[in-house]
Each structure stands twice: as structure tokens, then as C-alpha cells.
Design a protein around this motif. Structure first.
Motif, PDB file in Angstrom:
ATOM      1  N   GLU A   1      35.065  32.875  33.464  1.00  0.00           N
ATOM      2  CA  GLU A   1      34.992  34.147  33.831  1.00  0.00           C
ATOM      3  C   GLU A   1      35.266  34.538  35.185  1.00  0.00           C
TER       4      GLU A   1
ATOM      5  N   LEU B   1      38.097  36.859  36.875  1.00  0.00           N
ATOM      6  CA  LEU B   1      37.773  37.900  37.931  1.00  0.00           C
ATOM      7  C   LEU B   1      38.382  37.751  39.399  1.00  0.00           C
TER       8      LEU B   1
ATOM      9  N   GLN C   1      42.030  38.971  38.416  1.00  0.00           N
ATOM     10  CA  GLN C   1      41.814  40.284  38.649  1.00  0.00           C
ATOM     11  C   GLN C   1      41.912  41.215  39.836  1.00  0.00           C
ATOM     12  N   ARG C   2      41.040  40.402  40.698  1.00  0.00           N
ATOM     13  CA  ARG C   2      40.737  40.997  42.085  1.00  0.00           C
ATOM     14  C   ARG C   2      42.285  40.790  42.942  1.00  0.00           C
TER      15      ARG C   2
ATOM     16  N   LEU D   1      40.848  44.523  39.067  1.00  0.00           N
ATOM     17  CA  LEU D   1      39.442  44.343  39.000  1.00  0.00           C
ATOM     18  C   LEU D   1      38.504  45.800  39.116  1.00  0.00           C
ATOM     19  N   GLU D   2      37.734  46.177  38.224  1.00  0.00           N
ATOM     20  CA  GLU D   2      37.116  47.527  38.134  1.00  0.00           C
ATOM     21  C   GLU D   2      35.589  47.271  38.778  1.00  0.00           C
ATOM     22  N   ASN D   3      35.072  46.057  38.033  1.00  0.00           N
ATOM     23  CA  ASN D   3      33.638  46.139  38.443  1.00  0.00           C
ATOM     24  C   ASN D   3      33.308  44.862  39.641  1.00  0.00           C
ATOM     25  N   THR D   4      33.623  45.156  40.783  1.00  0.00           N
ATOM     26  CA  THR D   4      33.433  44.344  41.712  1.00  0.00           C
ATOM     27  C   THR D   4      32.192  43.437  41.932  1.00  0.00           C
ATOM     28  N   SER D   5      31.135  44.236  41.272  1.00  0.00           N
ATOM     29  CA  SER D   5      29.821  43.555  41.761  1.00  0.00           C
ATOM     30  C   SER D   5      29.646  42.144  40.495  1.00  0.00           C
ATOM     31  N   ARG D   6      30.348  42.202  39.485  1.00  0.00           N
ATOM     32  CA  ARG D   6      30.334  41.129  38.308  1.00  0.00           C
ATOM     33  C   ARG D   6      30.844  39.835  39.174  1.00  0.00           C
TER      34      ARG D   6
ATOM     35  N   ARG E   1      30.053  38.892  42.294  1.00  0.00           N
ATOM     36  CA  ARG E   1      28.585  38.245  42.936  1.00  0.00           C
ATOM     37  C   ARG E   1      27.811  37.968  41.597  1.00  0.00           C
TER      38      ARG E   1
END
Length: 71
Positions: free
Chosen positions: A28, A32, A35-36, A41-46, A48
Motif C-alpha cells: 500500500e 501511495l 499515486q503521489r 493521490l487524494e488522501n494525503t494523510s493515508r 503518514r
């Protein structure tokens, strides 16, 4: 609160389950990062959350390994 719950879940797992979960989180994490890099990437907190979960699993696995070596 959720961090403590995840930590207790990880502590309840066997070493094989921890390794499987670690592998899943590493995949994962790779996705991520990809995607970034491509701007999707939509959920940047994921990022972390996954990074910290990987560290938690490694810590719990090391503790279990030490506890098994002492016996």
C-alpha cells in the motif's frame, strides 16, 4: 484513540500474521508513493498513517522476537 486500538490489534497477532500485515502495508505504501508521484493521490494523510503502522508492526515483531528469545 485509534492508534491504541491498532497497537493492541497488532499485539494480538502472531508473528506470521504480523509479517503478512507488514507485506500488505508495504504494498500500500508503494502504491501511495506512486499515486503521489503521478498526482493522483487524494488522501494525503493515508501516507503518514501507513508509515506509522509499518513502524508499529516492526516494533511489536521485535518485542515478540525478544520475548521468545528470553524463554
Amino acid at each position: 484513540m485509534k492508534d491504541q486500538q491498532r497497537l493492541s490489534d497488532f499485539k494480538a497477532m502472531s508473528e506470521d500474521q504480523l509479517n503478512d500485515e507488514l507485506l500488505k502495508l508495504k504494498k500500500e505504501q508503494f502504491n501511495l508513493r506512486f499515486q503521489r508521484a503521478t498526482g493522483q493521490l487524494e488522501n494525503t494523510s493515508r501516507v503518514r498513517i501507513v508509515r506509522r503502522d509499518v513502524a508499529r508492526i516492526k516494533t511489536v515483531a521485535a518485542q515478540k522476537k525478544r520475548a521468545g528469545a528470553k524463554k
